[in-house]
Design an enzyme around this catalytic site. Structure first.
Site, PDB file in Angstrom:
ATOM      1  N   LYS A  54       4.759  -5.195  15.586  1.00 20.20           N
ATOM      2  CA  LYS A  54       4.733  -6.415  14.762  1.00 20.20           C
ATOM      3  C   LYS A  54       4.890  -6.044  13.292  1.00 20.20           C
ATOM      4  O   LYS A  54       4.272  -5.086  12.816  1.00 20.20           O
ATOM      5  CB  LYS A  54       3.421  -7.165  15.002  1.00 20.20           C
ATOM      6  CG  LYS A  54       3.377  -8.560  14.373  1.00 20.20           C
ATOM      7  CD  LYS A  54       2.078  -9.282  14.738  1.00 20.20           C
ATOM      8  CE  LYS A  54       2.006 -10.662  14.107  1.00 20.20           C
ATOM      9  NZ  LYS A  54       0.719 -11.329  14.388  1.00 20.20           N
TER      10      LYS A  54
ATOM     11  N   SER B   3       1.368 -16.179  15.805  1.00 25.78           N
ATOM     12  CA  SER B   3       2.374 -15.632  14.920  1.00 25.78           C
ATOM     13  C   SER B   3       3.175 -14.488  15.536  1.00 25.78           C
ATOM     14  O   SER B   3       4.282 -14.206  15.103  1.00 25.78           O
ATOM     15  CB  SER B   3       1.717 -15.124  13.645  1.00 25.78           C
ATOM     16  OG  SER B   3       0.858 -14.020  13.928  1.00 25.78           O
TER      17      SER B   3
ATOM     18  N   SER C 224      -2.941 -15.286  17.706  1.00 24.33           N
ATOM     19  CA  SER C 224      -1.564 -14.812  17.493  1.00 24.33           C
ATOM     20  C   SER C 224      -1.088 -13.744  18.466  1.00 24.33           C
ATOM     21  O   SER C 224       0.095 -13.417  18.496  1.00 24.33           O
ATOM     22  CB  SER C 224      -1.403 -14.288  16.060  1.00 24.33           C
ATOM     23  OG  SER C 224      -1.377 -15.360  15.165  1.00 24.33           O
TER      24      SER C 224
END
Lengths: 499, 98
Positions: free
Chosen positions: A79, A154, A178
């Site tokens: 990420k 996210s 997330s």
């Protein structure tokens, strides 16, 4: 057979047996990314050269007879909120466009020490604020199950990369859901460990008392392997827990829940939950009962205030954390013409560098922390946090783990909720309580909703520092559902990249 | 429910060092009104007797040993600087404004 459809543990096994090389495996995944990421847009940066070099190093060491860690040579998607030295790290924001961090996050240090091959950086809502990845400054990620739908957020890029078979492992971060919500809507597995179990050093901070990095994969065992690789005490993070990492892999392999008490949280179902979500959730409960678990119903009356408290605490902490983006030491700088002063340059930079949702939360947080409003907003939210912890304590007195649907609905359409922040925030209603209390949470797939054929997530919550319980229950449930389905859920993802 | 005026939002934006256009301010004041209305619910249960929780872990005063360890070099620390001069961060003037 190409390695892209294999699990991380199967890849690791074939590497250790010498049936394939880490370079071949990395190249197959890079080729897959090249073929399908035009459709999915899971990646913001692909480190072809670095990944192949890492893989070649693993092959060399293996050939020299070195004993390597379990995941050595297995590819992973990172990420873009985690720093990796020399590799662009944007957090999905214009603010950090072009920034190459001068240091590795502890998670990256541990991945490298474990020989994991980092393929690249994945797309995300800007600074991890969002539930759809639509808030990325670099365009949305598309859900591999249906490219017109969101992959969650996210960490939508990390979850989508798994479902699109671009990587068998991924790193996510979870402040209010997330990791778990993207896992739920893409039919993958994601774990938010106990707060403090995985170091936050090098994780670009959003809400420091809630942020927690964790493992993502396509099955429970792979997730457990990655969990053990990245967890552990880190003196560089003052909120890191100084205790041994639990035995997640062993727990994932137990496949036994006989005599375990599983608590269904009354408040996390019912109204507002899609019919197909409830059906699949109830079937998963039946599977756990058949496996010998005892079901109890627990009540957490203060959970209904969790969302409101979260949207005060997280923005408050974010308004403070994001003050570091001042255009002085790193990141973009706008309007510095030699005439303007530092404050004006700062204001112009932050206007251009931050997107709508980030600004919204900074303003909300600034308000909640300002004198005259502090007690009514931030202060009250902190009290609600206490009440939520107490609800969890009471529930865990009656049950070993708690369960709920991960999200109220399946993946919605891109654009559908983009202009309605409150509707967007509701996605996280079942995941937020876990962050508020700092406990562990897992999402794993429990089937496809009848009405839309999209994945449904099953959430397991475990007490702090007992993350292995999630893996035990999750592993058992996964095995039970797999024997019902006859094949993994992700084998039904439509073909991609066939233009 | 506390209403929030456009002027208040403009003031918050100044505090947060974010330049905002008129239309941004209009839009954001409307949204803030709605969001604040929703989050104000926390006040319903936040009685005086409830202690606040600021953090999930009950830890304080976490120290590290006071020893020198390697850190970033000057060049590494400056590597992301928007502007630099004489091995230092170069910033716009900070005195003499407003």
């Amino acid at each position: 057979m190409s390695s892209i459809f294999k699990s991380a543990s199967a890849i690791a096994e074939s590497l250790s047996k010498g049936e394939s090389s880490a370079v071949e495996v990395a190249q197959e995944h890079l080729d897959r990314i090249a073929a399908v990421d035009g459709d999915v847009h899971a990646f913001l940066y692909i480190d072809t050269e670095g990944a192949l070099a890492q893989a070649a190093d693993i092959d060399k060491r293996r050939a020299a007879g070195e004993r390597l860690p379990a995941l050595a040579g297995v590819p992973l998607a990172l990420k873009d909120v985690m720093t990796q030295q020399g590799i662009p790290t944007t957090c999905g924001s214009k603010m950090l466009e072009g920034w190459r961090p001068p240091y590795d996050s502890t998670v990256v240090t541990k991945l490298k020490a474990n020989g994991v091959v980092i393929l690249g950086k994945t797309n995300m809502d800007e600074f991890a604020m969002g539930s759809s990845t639509e808030n990325s400054a670099y365009g949305p990620t598309h859900n591999p199950w249906d490219l017109t739908r969101i992959p969650g957020g996210s960490g939508g890029g990390s979850a989508a990369s798994l479902a699109a078979f671009e990587a068998p492992l991924a790193i996510g971060t979870d402040t209010g859901g997330s990791i778990r919500q993207p896992a739920a809507v893409t039919g993958t597995v994601g774990v938010k460990p106990t707060y403090g179990a995985v170091s936050r050093y090098g994780l670009v901070a959003f809400s420091s008392s809630l942020d927690q990095a964790g493992p993502c994969a396509r099955n429970v065992l792979d997730t457990a392997l990655l969990h053990e690789a990245i967890a552990g005490y880190d003196p560089k993070d003052s909120t890191s827990i100084n205790a041994p990492v639990g035995k997640m892999v062993e727990a994932a392999k137990k496949l036994d829940v006989k005599g375990m008490k599983i608590g269904i949280v009354k408040e996390l179902s019912g109204d507002g939950y899609q019919a197909g979500v409830k059906t699949r959730f109830n079937e998963a409960i039946e599977a756990l009962v058949s496996a010998g678990a005892e079901i109890v119903e627990v009540s957490a009356p203060n959970f209904e205030y969790a969302l409101a408290a979260y949207y005060l605490i997280a923005p408050s902490e974010c308004s403070s954390n994001l003050a570091r983006f001042d255009s002085m030491r790193y990141g973009i700088r706008v309007g510095d013409n030699g005439e303007r002063g530092a404050e004006e340059v700062m204001r112009m930079t932050r206007e251009l560098g931050f997107g709508k949702e980030v600004k919204r939360r900074i303003i909300l947080g600034t308000y909640a922390l300002s004198s005259g409003y502090y007690d009514a907003y931030y202060g009250s939210a902190q009290k609600v946090r206490t009440l939520i912890k107490q609800d969890f304590d009471a529930a865990f007195a009656k049950a070993d783990v708690l369960v709920s649907p991960t999200c109220p609905t399946t993946a919605f359409k891109i654009g559908e909720k983009a202009d309605d922040p409150l509707a967007m925030y509701l996605n996280d209603i079942a995941t937020i309580p876990v962050n508020m209390a700092g406990i562990g949470g897992m999402s794993l797939p429990c089937g496809l909703a009848e009405e839309d054929g999209l994945p449904v997530g099953f959430q397991i919550m475990s007490p702090a520092m007992k993350d292995e319980l999630m893996y035990q229950v999750g592993g058992t449930l996964e095995a039970a559902l797999l024997s019902q389905w006859g094949k993994p859920l992700l084998s039904s993802v439509p073909a991609l990249g066939a233009k | 429910m506390a209403a929030i005026s456009r002027d208040e939002v403009a003031h918050l934006a100044r505090l947060a060092r974010i330049e905002m256009t008129d239309s941004e301010l209009d839009h954001l004041s409307d949204e803030m009104e709605v969001i604040l209305g929703a989050v104000a619910r926390v006040q319903e249960v936040a009685g005086a007797e409830v202690p606040p929780t600021s953090h999930p872990l009950d830890m304080k005063n976490v120290y590290r040993p006071d020893v020198v360890v390697p850190s970033l070099t000057n060049a590494q620390a400056l590597s992301g600087a928007p502007a630099q001069e004489e091995e230092r961060f170069k910033v716009p003037q900070i005195l003499g404004e407003e």
